[in-house]
Design an enzyme around this catalytic site. Structure first.
Site, PDB file in Angstrom:
ATOM      1  CB  ILE A 117       7.865   6.650  14.559  1.00 62.99           C
ATOM      2  CG1 ILE A 117       9.069   5.710  14.396  1.00 62.99           C
ATOM      3  CG2 ILE A 117       7.575   7.415  13.261  1.00 62.99           C
ATOM      4  CD1 ILE A 117      10.362   6.344  13.984  1.00 62.99           C
ATOM      5  NE  ARG A 158       0.862  10.144  10.551  1.00 68.70           N
ATOM      6  CZ  ARG A 158       0.337   9.211   9.774  1.00 68.70           C
ATOM      7  NH1 ARG A 158      -0.815   8.683  10.056  1.00 68.70           N
ATOM      8  NH2 ARG A 158       0.990   8.787   8.706  1.00 68.70           N
ATOM      9  NE  ARG A 192      -6.991   4.169   6.142  1.00 66.77           N
ATOM     10  CZ  ARG A 192      -6.343   5.179   6.702  1.00 66.77           C
ATOM     11  NH1 ARG A 192      -6.620   5.546   7.928  1.00 66.77           N
ATOM     12  NH2 ARG A 192      -5.429   5.834   6.031  1.00 66.77           N
ATOM     13  NE  ARG A 213      -1.183  12.026   8.583  1.00 64.43           N
ATOM     14  CZ  ARG A 213      -1.033  13.276   8.985  1.00 64.43           C
ATOM     15  NH1 ARG A 213      -1.991  13.867   9.639  1.00 64.43           N
ATOM     16  NH2 ARG A 213       0.088  13.929   8.742  1.00 64.43           N
ATOM     17  CE  LYS A 217      -1.567   1.458   4.162  1.00 64.21           C
ATOM     18  NZ  LYS A 217      -1.292   2.858   4.578  1.00 64.21           N
ATOM     19  CG  ASN A 218       2.289   2.780   3.543  1.00 66.65           C
ATOM     20  OD1 ASN A 218       1.122   3.095   3.268  1.00 66.65           O
ATOM     21  ND2 ASN A 218       2.717   2.611   4.791  1.00 66.65           N
ATOM     22  CG  ASP A 254       3.523   1.387   9.560  1.00 65.87           C
ATOM     23  OD1 ASP A 254       3.097   2.215  10.379  1.00 65.87           O
ATOM     24  OD2 ASP A 254       3.711   1.658   8.359  1.00 65.87           O
ATOM     25  CB  CYS A 278      -4.611  10.737  12.342  1.00 66.39           C
ATOM     26  SG  CYS A 278      -2.987  10.052  12.457  1.00 66.39           S
TER      27      CYS A 278
HETATM   28  N1  EPU Z   1       6.879  14.611  10.855  1.00 68.43           N
HETATM   29  C1  EPU Z   1       6.993  15.938  11.177  1.00 68.43           C
HETATM   30  N2  EPU Z   1       6.838  16.852  10.179  1.00 68.43           N
HETATM   31  C2  EPU Z   1       6.570  16.505   8.895  1.00 68.43           C
HETATM   32  C3  EPU Z   1       6.473  15.142   8.582  1.00 68.43           C
HETATM   33  C4  EPU Z   1       6.635  14.210   9.589  1.00 68.43           C
HETATM   34  O1  EPU Z   1       7.221  16.300  12.320  1.00 68.43           O
HETATM   35  O2  EPU Z   1       6.445  17.384   8.046  1.00 68.43           O
HETATM   36  C5  EPU Z   1       7.050  13.595  11.911  1.00 68.43           C
HETATM   37  C6  EPU Z   1       5.787  12.787  12.167  1.00 68.43           C
HETATM   38  O3  EPU Z   1       4.892  13.444  13.014  1.00 68.43           O
HETATM   39  C7  EPU Z   1       6.351  11.519  12.747  1.00 68.43           C
HETATM   40  C8  EPU Z   1       7.680  11.357  12.009  1.00 68.43           C
HETATM   41  O4  EPU Z   1       7.974  12.636  11.469  1.00 68.43           O
HETATM   42  O5  EPU Z   1       6.601  11.691  14.119  1.00 68.43           O
HETATM   43  C9  EPU Z   1       7.692  10.349  10.878  1.00 68.43           C
HETATM   44  O6  EPU Z   1       6.542  10.506  10.079  1.00 68.43           O
HETATM   45  P1  EPU Z   1       6.533  10.270   8.518  1.00 68.43           P
HETATM   46  O7  EPU Z   1       6.344  11.572   7.833  1.00 68.43           O
HETATM   47  O8  EPU Z   1       7.690   9.439   8.117  1.00 68.43           O
HETATM   48  O9  EPU Z   1       5.204   9.428   8.337  1.00 68.43           O
HETATM   49  P2  EPU Z   1       4.272   9.473   7.080  1.00 68.43           P
HETATM   50  O10 EPU Z   1       5.085   9.692   5.870  1.00 68.43           O
HETATM   51  O11 EPU Z   1       3.110  10.349   7.322  1.00 68.43           O
HETATM   52  C10 EPU Z   1       4.466   6.917   6.496  1.00 68.43           C
HETATM   53  C11 EPU Z   1       3.531   5.770   6.326  1.00 68.43           C
HETATM   54  C12 EPU Z   1       2.989   5.375   7.694  1.00 68.43           C
HETATM   55  C13 EPU Z   1       4.162   4.994   8.582  1.00 68.43           C
HETATM   56  C14 EPU Z   1       5.165   6.144   8.660  1.00 68.43           C
HETATM   57  C15 EPU Z   1       6.432   5.814   9.437  1.00 68.43           C
HETATM   58  C16 EPU Z   1       2.654   6.113   4.105  1.00 68.43           C
HETATM   59  C17 EPU Z   1       1.504   6.472   3.241  1.00 68.43           C
HETATM   60  N3  EPU Z   1       2.456   6.163   5.428  1.00 68.43           N
HETATM   61  O12 EPU Z   1       3.711   7.968   7.061  1.00 68.43           O
HETATM   62  O13 EPU Z   1       2.150   4.252   7.498  1.00 68.43           O
HETATM   63  O14 EPU Z   1       3.711   4.686   9.867  1.00 68.43           O
HETATM   64  O15 EPU Z   1       5.556   6.533   7.316  1.00 68.43           O
HETATM   65  O16 EPU Z   1       7.073   4.727   8.886  1.00 68.43           O
HETATM   66  O17 EPU Z   1       3.720   5.772   3.602  1.00 68.43           O
HETATM   67  C18 EPU Z   1       0.402   2.754   7.995  1.00 68.43           C
HETATM   68  O18 EPU Z   1       0.587   2.217   6.888  1.00 68.43           O
HETATM   69  O19 EPU Z   1      -0.323   2.227   8.893  1.00 68.43           O
HETATM   70  C19 EPU Z   1       1.040   4.028   8.294  1.00 68.43           C
HETATM   71  C20 EPU Z   1       0.619   4.844   9.252  1.00 68.43           C
END
Ligand code: EPU
Length: 420
Positions: free
Chosen positions: A329, A124, A399, A95, A25-26, A307, A119
């Site tokens: 995280i 996030r 999802r 998101r 998915k991701n 995850d 969320c």
């Molecule tokens: N963060 C910030 N600022 C930003 C972006 C991120 O502070 O602008 C922080 C977040 O709050 C968090 C950390 O950085 O504490 C890491 O978040 P990240 O941005 O890497 O997460 P994401 O890209 O929103 C993806 C996956 C998630 C997975 C995380 C961590 C996708 C679509 N989603 O989310 O997947 O948990 O990386 O590996 O790729 C899931 O599939 O259940 C899921 C939540």
């Protein structure tokens, strides 16, 4: 009140047999967003039929694209994009919708994307995505809960992430492919999904070096060709099935995996006394009668994935001893703890750390899913628990896990979906 779907699970069966993992998915979600970078007909293979994939397809349709998913092949025609907005209603449910921001600004010079907000697993923010695009010359304002971004043509820039953000890295990498000049992303996320996206972008004609390392360099080009790409297997789904075999003392062959993406999980699960053997693109897993305890700390890739934290915790609830699980995280990713306790699990939380005292047995209970991975952990616990469990709000699991109950049933689990 609309009827919600639930699972009825009768625990105690050892899982046995073979299961095939779906595409990730991701990995698929950013690839779908990347189709916006080139006005053409794209083909993605190995795409799972999941709620989040349908949400992204709906978003692309709203922008003027035409999507069709048949037997894992997703065709996306982006020749007639004529809208540039990701509305609140969609971003609120997923998101990852924010992944269209970079491609839209890079290709069309404008985007309006709803701010995602918090969320179930934490606040996030997306400040890092926005900071990077601003560095690249985008004009960004916030208005009525929306991000408005515009740029004539993005310029290459040096971008440093103080946290390695996965979708942030993907957004900026996509935007940079069409920017003028060179973009350097420092402290980039190194997840396999980032590498898969880079591989597809390179096949489209993008110039990218270093994906999978912490510095990624992108040399912008004028235009890109259509995508033709097969999505990597879902390492989190595969890891969830490993844990399902482990928690039921089962014996399961898991096909369509890339074990090199799963080192942290495989190493950790082996510490619990679970046997994991690699056979090419398959894993043969044999669970112990009772797992040994093991401590886990979630980290960005190649560390142990957040995850998988909830699912691993489910396994530790029946370990022969205590384990410590630290979430680094997301700040609020322990929502499953209160539900796991309903099965009789003994877990205490202090800040970001959960101490799990393994118990002899879990007992079936009615529980409620709060997010995608939390719901997987509840299903795992229910598979081990004595008697019947009802898992409510399984739309969360839909999802991210394709045909989960069919796959589990084929392995001998007693699980059925019903409407209440
Ligand atoms: N963060 C910030 N600022 C930003 C972006 C991120 O502070 O602008 C922080 C977040 O709050 C968090 C950390 O950085 O504490 C890491 O978040 P990240 O941005 O890497 O997460 P994401 O890209 O929103 C993806 C996956 C998630 C997975 C995380 C961590 C996708 C679509 N989603 O989310 O997947 O948990 O990386 O590996 O790729 C899931 O599939 O259940 C899921 C939540």
């Amino acid at each position: 009140m609309p009827k919600t779907q639930k699972f009825r699970i009768t625990g105690g069966n050892r899982l046995k047999g073979t299961v095939r993992v779906s595409g990730a998915k991701n990995a698929a979600l950013p690839l779908m967003a990347a189709t916006l970078l080139s006005s053409s007909k794209h083909t993605l293979r190995g795409v799972p039929a999941l709620k989040d994939i349908f949400t992204m397809a709906e978003l692309l349709d709203d922008l003027g694209a035409v999507c069709s998913l048949k037997k894992g092949t997703l065709e996306i025609n982006t020749e007639s994009i004529d809208a540039f907005e990701a509305p609140y209603e969609l971003v609120r449910t997923m998101r990852a919708s924010v992944l269209v921001l970079g491609p839209l600004v890079a290709r069309y010079g404008r985007a309006k994307v709803s701010l995602p907000g918090g969320c179930a697993i934490g606040a996030r923010p997306i400040n890092l995505h926005l900071m990077a695009l601003e560095r690249m010359g985008a004009n960004i304002t916030l208005e009525g809960g929306y991000i408005l971004a515009s740029a004539k043509r993005l310029k290459g820039a040096r971008v440093y992430f103080d946290i390695p953000t996965v979708t942030g890295t993907e957004n900026v990498m996509m935007a940079a492919t069409l920017a003028k000049g060179t973009t350097i992303i420092e402290n980039a996320a190194r997840e396999p999904e980032v590498v898969d996206l880079a591989r597809a972008l390179k096949a489209m004609g993008a110039e990218i070096k270093g994906a999978g390392e912490s510095v990624i360099t992108i040399q912008g080009v004028k235009e890109l060709n259509p995508i033709k790409h097969r999505v990597i297997p879902d390492r989190i789904e595969a890891s969830t099935f490993i844990t399902a075999a482990a928690i039921t003392a089962g014996e399961v062959t898991i096909e369509n995996v890339l074990p090199e993406h799963m080192d942290a999980v495989i190493e950790k699960i082996k510490q619990t006394g679970t046997e994991v053997k690699t056979k090419g693109k398959a894993l043969v897993v044999k669970g112990p009668e009772r797992p040994l305890p093991a401590n886990v700390k979630t980290m960005p890739y190649p560390g142990f994935p957040t995850d998988m934290q909830a699912q691993f915790m489910a396994l530790m609830t029946v370990a022969e001893g205590s384990s410590i699980i630290t979430e680094t995280i997301f700040e609020n990713r322990f929502m499953h703890v209160a539900e796991l306790r309903r099965f009789g699990a003994e877990i205490s939380i202090e800040g970001h750390t959960a101490t799990v005292k393994g118990v002899d047995r879990l007992k079936g209970a009615p529980v409620m899913a709060t997010d995608l991975r939390a719901s997987a952990s509840l299903v795992l616990a229910a598979l081990r628990a004595e008697g019947e469990s009802i898992v409510d709000r399984i739309y969360h699991i839909d999802r991210g896990y394709e045909a989960i109950e069919k796959k589990l049933r084929a392995l001998g689990a007693e699980i059925e979906r019903f409407k209440d």
